[in-house]
Design a protein around this motif. Structure first.
Motif, mmCIF file in Angstrom:
data_model
loop_
_atom_site.group_PDB
_atom_site.id
_atom_site.type_symbol
_atom_site.label_atom_id
_atom_site.label_comp_id
_atom_site.label_asym_id
_atom_site.label_seq_id
_atom_site.Cartn_x
_atom_site.Cartn_y
_atom_site.Cartn_z
ATOM 1 N N LEU A 137 -31.708 -2.346 -64.847
ATOM 2 C CA LEU A 137 -31.811 -3.807 -64.757
ATOM 3 C C LEU A 137 -32.019 -4.409 -66.138
ATOM 4 O O LEU A 137 -31.438 -5.438 -66.486
ATOM 5 C CB LEU A 137 -32.970 -4.192 -63.837
ATOM 6 C CG LEU A 137 -32.791 -3.846 -62.353
ATOM 7 C CD1 LEU A 137 -34.041 -4.185 -61.571
ATOM 8 C CD2 LEU A 137 -31.588 -4.577 -61.781
ATOM 9 N N SER A 138 -32.844 -3.740 -66.940
ATOM 10 C CA SER A 138 -33.100 -4.256 -68.287
ATOM 11 C C SER A 138 -31.848 -4.192 -69.157
ATOM 12 O O SER A 138 -31.525 -5.142 -69.867
ATOM 13 C CB SER A 138 -34.236 -3.467 -68.936
ATOM 14 O OG SER A 138 -34.476 -3.940 -70.246
ATOM 15 N N LEU A 139 -31.127 -3.073 -69.080
ATOM 16 C CA LEU A 139 -29.915 -2.915 -69.901
ATOM 17 C C LEU A 139 -28.826 -3.911 -69.491
ATOM 18 O O LEU A 139 -27.960 -4.262 -70.281
ATOM 19 C CB LEU A 139 -29.371 -1.490 -69.762
ATOM 20 C CG LEU A 139 -30.218 -0.379 -70.365
ATOM 21 C CD1 LEU A 139 -29.590 0.990 -70.071
ATOM 22 C CD2 LEU A 139 -30.358 -0.576 -71.874
ATOM 23 N N ALA A 140 -28.878 -4.355 -68.242
ATOM 24 C CA ALA A 140 -27.815 -5.233 -67.740
ATOM 25 C C ALA A 140 -27.980 -6.677 -68.194
ATOM 26 O O ALA A 140 -27.092 -7.496 -67.996
ATOM 27 C CB ALA A 140 -27.780 -5.170 -66.220
ATOM 28 N N TYR B 123 -48.945 -5.621 -81.654
ATOM 29 C CA TYR B 123 -47.480 -5.652 -81.635
ATOM 30 C C TYR B 123 -46.939 -4.277 -82.043
ATOM 31 O O TYR B 123 -47.468 -3.637 -82.953
ATOM 32 C CB TYR B 123 -46.987 -6.714 -82.618
ATOM 33 C CG TYR B 123 -45.489 -6.798 -82.773
ATOM 34 C CD1 TYR B 123 -44.710 -7.371 -81.779
ATOM 35 C CD2 TYR B 123 -44.853 -6.305 -83.920
ATOM 36 C CE1 TYR B 123 -43.331 -7.461 -81.916
ATOM 37 C CE2 TYR B 123 -43.479 -6.388 -84.056
ATOM 38 C CZ TYR B 123 -42.724 -6.961 -83.052
ATOM 39 O OH TYR B 123 -41.368 -7.046 -83.184
ATOM 40 N N VAL B 124 -45.907 -3.817 -81.347
ATOM 41 C CA VAL B 124 -45.343 -2.505 -81.661
ATOM 42 C C VAL B 124 -43.980 -2.702 -82.321
ATOM 43 O O VAL B 124 -43.021 -3.126 -81.679
ATOM 44 C CB VAL B 124 -45.186 -1.638 -80.394
ATOM 45 C CG1 VAL B 124 -44.732 -0.232 -80.772
ATOM 46 C CG2 VAL B 124 -46.501 -1.585 -79.634
ATOM 47 N N GLU B 125 -43.937 -2.378 -83.610
ATOM 48 C CA GLU B 125 -42.755 -2.652 -84.425
ATOM 49 C C GLU B 125 -41.489 -1.983 -83.865
ATOM 50 O O GLU B 125 -40.429 -2.587 -83.807
ATOM 51 C CB GLU B 125 -43.023 -2.135 -85.846
ATOM 52 C CG GLU B 125 -41.987 -2.530 -86.873
ATOM 53 C CD GLU B 125 -42.057 -4.021 -87.240
ATOM 54 O OE1 GLU B 125 -43.175 -4.505 -87.524
ATOM 55 O OE2 GLU B 125 -41.007 -4.676 -87.229
ATOM 56 N N ASP B 126 -41.616 -0.690 -83.433
ATOM 57 C CA ASP B 126 -40.395 0.038 -83.088
ATOM 58 C C ASP B 126 -39.885 -0.240 -81.671
ATOM 59 O O ASP B 126 -38.883 0.324 -81.254
ATOM 60 C CB ASP B 126 -40.619 1.546 -83.279
ATOM 61 C CG ASP B 126 -41.879 2.032 -82.572
ATOM 62 O OD1 ASP B 126 -42.892 2.213 -83.268
ATOM 63 O OD2 ASP B 126 -41.848 2.179 -81.348
ATOM 64 N N LEU B 127 -40.570 -1.100 -80.914
ATOM 65 C CA LEU B 127 -40.023 -1.486 -79.611
ATOM 66 C C LEU B 127 -39.063 -2.647 -79.823
ATOM 67 O O LEU B 127 -39.490 -3.779 -80.049
ATOM 68 C CB LEU B 127 -41.146 -1.896 -78.657
ATOM 69 C CG LEU B 127 -41.938 -0.789 -77.969
ATOM 70 C CD1 LEU B 127 -43.030 -1.395 -77.093
ATOM 71 C CD2 LEU B 127 -41.030 0.114 -77.153
ATOM 72 N N GLN B 128 -37.793 -2.367 -79.802
ATOM 73 C CA GLN B 128 -36.803 -3.415 -80.021
ATOM 74 C C GLN B 128 -36.135 -3.757 -78.698
ATOM 75 O O GLN B 128 -36.005 -2.906 -77.823
ATOM 76 C CB GLN B 128 -35.765 -2.939 -81.044
ATOM 77 C CG GLN B 128 -36.320 -2.845 -82.463
ATOM 78 C CD GLN B 128 -36.884 -4.168 -82.966
ATOM 79 O OE1 GLN B 128 -36.268 -5.221 -82.795
ATOM 80 N NE2 GLN B 128 -38.074 -4.130 -83.567
ATOM 81 N N PRO B 129 -35.697 -5.016 -78.548
ATOM 82 C CA PRO B 129 -35.108 -5.417 -77.265
ATOM 83 C C PRO B 129 -33.931 -4.523 -76.890
ATOM 84 O O PRO B 129 -33.152 -4.108 -77.753
ATOM 85 C CB PRO B 129 -34.661 -6.865 -77.500
ATOM 86 C CG PRO B 129 -34.798 -7.102 -78.963
ATOM 87 C CD PRO B 129 -35.780 -6.131 -79.497
ATOM 88 N N ASP B 130 -33.806 -4.227 -75.611
ATOM 89 C CA ASP B 130 -32.703 -3.402 -75.130
ATOM 90 C C ASP B 130 -31.376 -4.083 -75.427
ATOM 91 O O ASP B 130 -31.222 -5.276 -75.217
ATOM 92 C CB ASP B 130 -32.822 -3.221 -73.607
ATOM 93 C CG ASP B 130 -33.751 -2.069 -73.267
ATOM 94 O OD1 ASP B 130 -33.874 -1.161 -74.112
ATOM 95 O OD2 ASP B 130 -34.342 -2.091 -72.181
ATOM 96 N N ALA B 131 -30.421 -3.278 -75.921
ATOM 97 C CA ALA B 131 -29.086 -3.833 -76.153
ATOM 98 C C ALA B 131 -28.375 -3.961 -74.810
ATOM 99 O O ALA B 131 -28.594 -3.162 -73.892
ATOM 100 C CB ALA B 131 -28.302 -2.926 -77.082
ATOM 101 N N TYR B 132 -27.520 -4.962 -74.722
ATOM 102 C CA TYR B 132 -26.765 -5.230 -73.500
ATOM 103 C C TYR B 132 -25.746 -4.114 -73.309
ATOM 104 O O TYR B 132 -24.887 -3.912 -74.166
ATOM 105 C CB TYR B 132 -26.096 -6.591 -73.679
ATOM 106 C CG TYR B 132 -25.178 -7.036 -72.569
ATOM 107 C CD1 TYR B 132 -25.601 -7.055 -71.246
ATOM 108 C CD2 TYR B 132 -23.902 -7.503 -72.865
ATOM 109 C CE1 TYR B 132 -24.769 -7.512 -70.249
ATOM 110 C CE2 TYR B 132 -23.066 -7.964 -71.867
ATOM 111 C CZ TYR B 132 -23.500 -7.962 -70.556
ATOM 112 O OH TYR B 132 -22.680 -8.409 -69.572
ATOM 113 N N ASP B 133 -25.844 -3.371 -72.210
ATOM 114 C CA ASP B 133 -24.939 -2.231 -72.022
ATOM 115 C C ASP B 133 -24.669 -2.028 -70.529
ATOM 116 O O ASP B 133 -25.381 -1.298 -69.837
ATOM 117 C CB ASP B 133 -25.583 -0.973 -72.640
ATOM 118 C CG ASP B 133 -24.592 0.185 -72.699
ATOM 119 O OD1 ASP B 133 -23.582 0.136 -71.960
ATOM 120 O OD2 ASP B 133 -24.841 1.130 -73.482
ATOM 121 N N VAL B 134 -23.636 -2.668 -70.033
ATOM 122 C CA VAL B 134 -23.326 -2.641 -68.607
ATOM 123 C C VAL B 134 -22.997 -1.222 -68.143
ATOM 124 O O VAL B 134 -23.459 -0.780 -67.086
ATOM 125 C CB VAL B 134 -22.145 -3.587 -68.302
ATOM 126 C CG1 VAL B 134 -21.758 -3.485 -66.833
ATOM 127 C CG2 VAL B 134 -22.529 -5.012 -68.635
#
Lengths: 325, 535
Positions: free
Chosen positions: B302-305, B334-345
């Motif tokens: 769901l997150s990747l979508a 804040y956690v630096e290395d947590l980056q938003p999930d890239a969009y990947d259907v």
């Protein structure tokens, strides 16, 4: 007359009672105000404490009985958010709404009557047709849109009028009014006009229709045959009969304008009761909502009474005796 | 008549500019109106924002929401369970009386005793950790707690201090709104409160912080977005909060106006519910099914979508910061290395198939439509993204007055005393007011526990014992480095398990005349002291 008024008051009390039941129980179906007031860090214990503090922990019927008890003492409760007695909040803001509504009424009559008269006298002229077309638009275009277009035109492009709020106030007989100052009038112009549009359109159409009907009636013909001057025929004899439907409709409409000036007040940030109601609903300020609705119902009942009395003054055929209810 | 008109015009023409020279007045058009000036009455941000101009706290929050000296000059733990606060000397109340420790003790006591009818006082901040306060001398206060208590400063930044010589005997709220009890120590002094129309505060010439910059500040409530913008455009107000996002590009391009921007602490996220059977999730044929959201692969899918950049650009007018964190950059935790999930259907579909839901399922998602910036439109977009990966998603949005009660306790209770949400998946938000992650981790990642207050905002009832252990320990760890490690671990675990699906932090904007400069703050408040004239 006395019997009539007494009966009306009894009816009103019954209406009020039914209304409090509906409103009180209706509003308790929607959400829980505490969930909106409390900070997200407020724990279960903290939420419970607030519920107790506001009396919301009791069953609804108990809350209602407490409310009725207070109501009998003239206490409509205290606003959750303001922490101020609800009635005092309503009184504080009511003058602004009343002023707006009266200004709208004056505009509706001041502009609507002459235009309707003209359209009734010369139904075939092009100007009359334009007037009637405009009145149609006044009926059908949403107030919201008109308000925004007015703001865009007169405040943003032309810069003539302020877009928000109420102007400088002057105290007259203890009532704060703004229509006596230039600044106040500038603030009043757009909201009053917006609010008057519907009434104005109605006045135009009623006047035109009424005039066309009256002008063909016998008493007008006799008046003319008697040599009564035309201005008196129109301005007195025709006018008297014309006003009856207009007073009825405007009377009803005026109550609506006061009670539901909400949209106009929101667009122009007019500090009236309507805007307060919207704010109260959005945070579920229950006492304030209930108090306002009771206030409005009372006002409607009173207005209807006034209309009935006015009616009897305008038309001697209507008697406020035992037969008229 | 004409002469009168001319006379009026002439007075206006002469009077206008002279008055402006004598007085520096700032007029701010605000979206929500303050309802009370009693700082202990509510927790509504419109109220707090206004009150902050008049009343102060022991601890200030700077523009990044980090603790800074306020009415207290310094604070430190003197042993495991005691904090010592040294108060600022030489501070006076607006009526000239001197401020000292008695006022602080009185304010705390007032809150603890409870204020009859108050809708939501900040008293719970004092109850946390079992705080007990004592006056040591006129400018020293000790606060003891049941156990080690690291976030003392952050808690006290939420407690406004009122005057002991003014407030007793006054009617709560009523006398504050009339001005009689609205006597604080802050940069501005109460001047006028005309409900619905204007609230005026004037400069406090004796403020310990120096010149607050304006002789007078006028707050005008303009709830209607377009009317607020119009009021700025025609000069009725000098500055507005929450300019409508659709008009931002034109405003930013217009040289007569200026827009200030800052990422706020308000996380917007999708919250799954974890019951075994969910009311709003069914198989494609409408029959009930075991809750697929309990499988972390489904949550990850769901997150990747979700295309967070598209939400930012198309819906938010750029005013969003896509994220996979629970507190914004710069906040403690804040956690630096947590980056938003890239969009990947494709990856999302693969994960769904792997979890055994290749054909998807049906789900209705919920959200408020008048609480967060563009909330309903975000929910609609998310539903479309999820439909794209085969989960037939429907949307139901509602006013916040209805939404939050249903979210918090609308569902059938799974266990006694364990209020559960009505919804199976909903959009909601969480603001980290105090600039650090302890209560965010505890609030939205920890298991719900009515007694300790853990998982207070965890309405989906996610439960992960290893996160709980870290979170509970963090709440008692005074050492900053150790606490930071605990909070970051808990956050990382929560995010890797997709306990919730973060979308973005709201980015707040203000619009003002070009002659003004605004130094915005993360906690969404609009403070006049942070606006300067630059022309």
């Amino acid at each position: 007359m006395a019997e009539f008024i007494l009966r009306r008051i009894l009816q009103a009390l019954l209406v009020l009672f039914v209304m409090t039941v509906l409103v009180f129980f209706g509003i308790h179906v929607i959400g829980n105000p505490v969930d909106l007031f409390a900070s997200s860090e407020c724990t279960k214990a903290c939420l419970d404490e607030i519920m107790v503090n506001l009396g919301l922990d009791r069953p609804v019927w108990q809350q209602y009985l407490i409310f009725l008890g207070n109501l009998a003492e003239g206490d409509l409760g205290r606003s959750f958010t303001h922490g101020v007695p609800a009635m005092s909040l309503i009184w504080e803001r009511f003058p602004a709404t009343l002023e707006l509504a009266v200004a709208a009424l004056v505009l509706a009559l001041g502009i609507g009557l002459p235009l309707g008269f003209y359209a009734g006298l010369r139904p075939e002229s092009i100007l009359s047709k334009v007037i009637m077309a405009l009145s149609m638009i006044g009926f059908s275009v949403p107030i919201f849109w008109i308000g925004l277009i007015l703001i865009l035109t007169f405040s943003v492009y032309l810069g003539w009028l302020p877009a928000i709020g109420r102007g400088e106030l002057v105290s007259v007989l203890g009532l704060e009014v703004s229509f006596l100052t230039l600044d106040g009038l500038r603030h009043l112009a757009m909201p009053a006009f917006t609010l008057s549009l519907l009434m104005m359109s109605m006045v135009i159409r009623l006047t035109r229709a009424g005039l066309r009907e009256v002008m063909t009636s016998d008493y007008i013909r006799f008046a003319r045959a008697n040599g009564v001057p035309e201005y008196r025929v129109l301005g007195w004899h025709a006018m008297k009969n014309l006003l009856i439907p207009i007073v009825t409709v405007l009377g009803m409409e005026f109550g609506g304008v006061i009670a539901f000036a909400v949209v106009t007040e929101s667009i122009f940030s007019w500090p009236g009761v309507g805007k307060m109601l919207i704010d109260a609903i959005s945070v579920l300020d229950r006492p304030l909502i209930v108090a306002y609705l009771i206030f409005v119902v009372t006002m409607f009942v009173l207005l209807n009474l006034v209309i009935d009395i006015l009616y009897s003054l305008l038309d001697p055929r209507v008697r406020l005796g035992a037969g008229a209810v | 008549m004409n002469r009168l008109g001319f006379a009026i015009l002439a007075t206006l023409a002469l009077g206008g500019p002279t008055a402006a020279l004598a007085q520096e007045v700032l007029t701010i058009g605000v979206r929500s109106e303050a309802a009370t000036l009693d700082p202990h009455w509510t927790q509504l941000s419109a109220d707090l924002q206004l009150q902050e101009h008049i009343f102060e706290h022991l601890v200030d929050l700077d523009s990044a929401s980090q603790p800074a000296p306020g009415l207290a000059l310094s604070w430190a733990p003197i042993n495991d369970t005691t904090w010592e606060f040294k108060l600022r000397q030489g501070v006076t109340w607006h009526d000239g009386e001197a401020f000292n420790a008695d006022d602080v003790i009185y304010s705390f006591d007032r809150l603890k005793a409870g204020i009859e009818g108050a809708t939501a006082s900040p008293a719970f901040q004092l109850a946390k950790g079992g705080k007990v306060w004592t006056k040591v001398d006129d400018y020293t206060i000790h606060i003891t707690t049941e156990g080690p208590y690291p976030t003392m400063a952050e808690d006290l930044a939420m407690i406004p201090i009122v005057a002991q010589h003014v407030v007793p005997g006054k009617t709560p709220s009523v006398d504050f709104n009339s001005g009689a009890a609205a006597i604080g120590t802050g940069p501005f002094v109460f001047k006028e409160f005309s409900p619905g129309n204007r609230i005026v505060v004037a400069k406090n010439p004796n403020w310990w912080g120096g010149d607050p910059g304006w002789d007078e500040v006028v707050f005008r409530p303009v709830g209607e977005d377009s009317a607020r913008l119009a009021a700025l455009l025609n000069g009725d107000v000098d500055m507005i909060d929450y300019p409508p996002t659709v008009d931002l590009p034109q405003l930013e391009a217009n040289e007569n106006f200026r827009v200030s921007t800052i990422a706020s602490d308000r996380l917007i996220y999708m919250m799954p519910s974890y019951r075994h059977i969910e009311p709003y999730i069914t198989a494609n044929d409408g029959s009930p099914m075991m809750n697929p959201l309990r499988d972390w692969r489904v949550r990850k899918a769901l997150s990747l979508a979700i295309n967070r950049d598209a939400i930012r650009d198309r819906i938010m007018g750029g005013a969003a910061l896509p994220t996979r964190n629970i507190v914004p950059p710069g906040f403690f935790g804040y956690v630096e290395d947590l980056q938003p999930d890239a969009y990947d259907v494709e990856a999302a579909k693969a994960l769904l198939a792997e979890a055994g839901y290749a054909d998807g399922f049906r789900m209705t998602i919920h959200g408020p439509n008048d609480r967060y910036i563009n909330d309903a439109r975000i929910v609609e977009a998310v539903a479309q993204f999820w439909t794209q990966i085969g989960i037939t998603t429907e949307v139901d949005t509602m006013p916040r007055a209805v939404f939050f009660s249903d979210l918090i306790r609308g569902g059938a209770d799974s266990f006694a005393g364990f209020n559960s949400p009505k919804f199976s998946m909903s959009l909601t938000g969480w603001g980290t007011v105090a600039g650090e992650a302890t209560y965010t981790v505890s609030g939205i990642l920890e298991t719900y526990n009515a007694a300790t207050g853990g998982g207070n905002g965890n309405f989906g009832r996610y439960s992960n014992p290893s996160i709980d252990a870290k979170s509970v320990l963090a709440k008692q760890t005074i050492d900053r480095d150790a606490r930071l490690a605990l909070l970051q671990d808990a956050t990382r675990w929560g995010m890797e398990d997709y306990s919730l699906i973060p979308l973005h932090f709201q980015v707040n904007k203000w619009a003002m005349k070009a002659g003004l400069e605004h130094f915005p703050r993360t906690n969404e408040r609009t403070l006049a002291t942070e606006v300067k004239r630059v022309d």
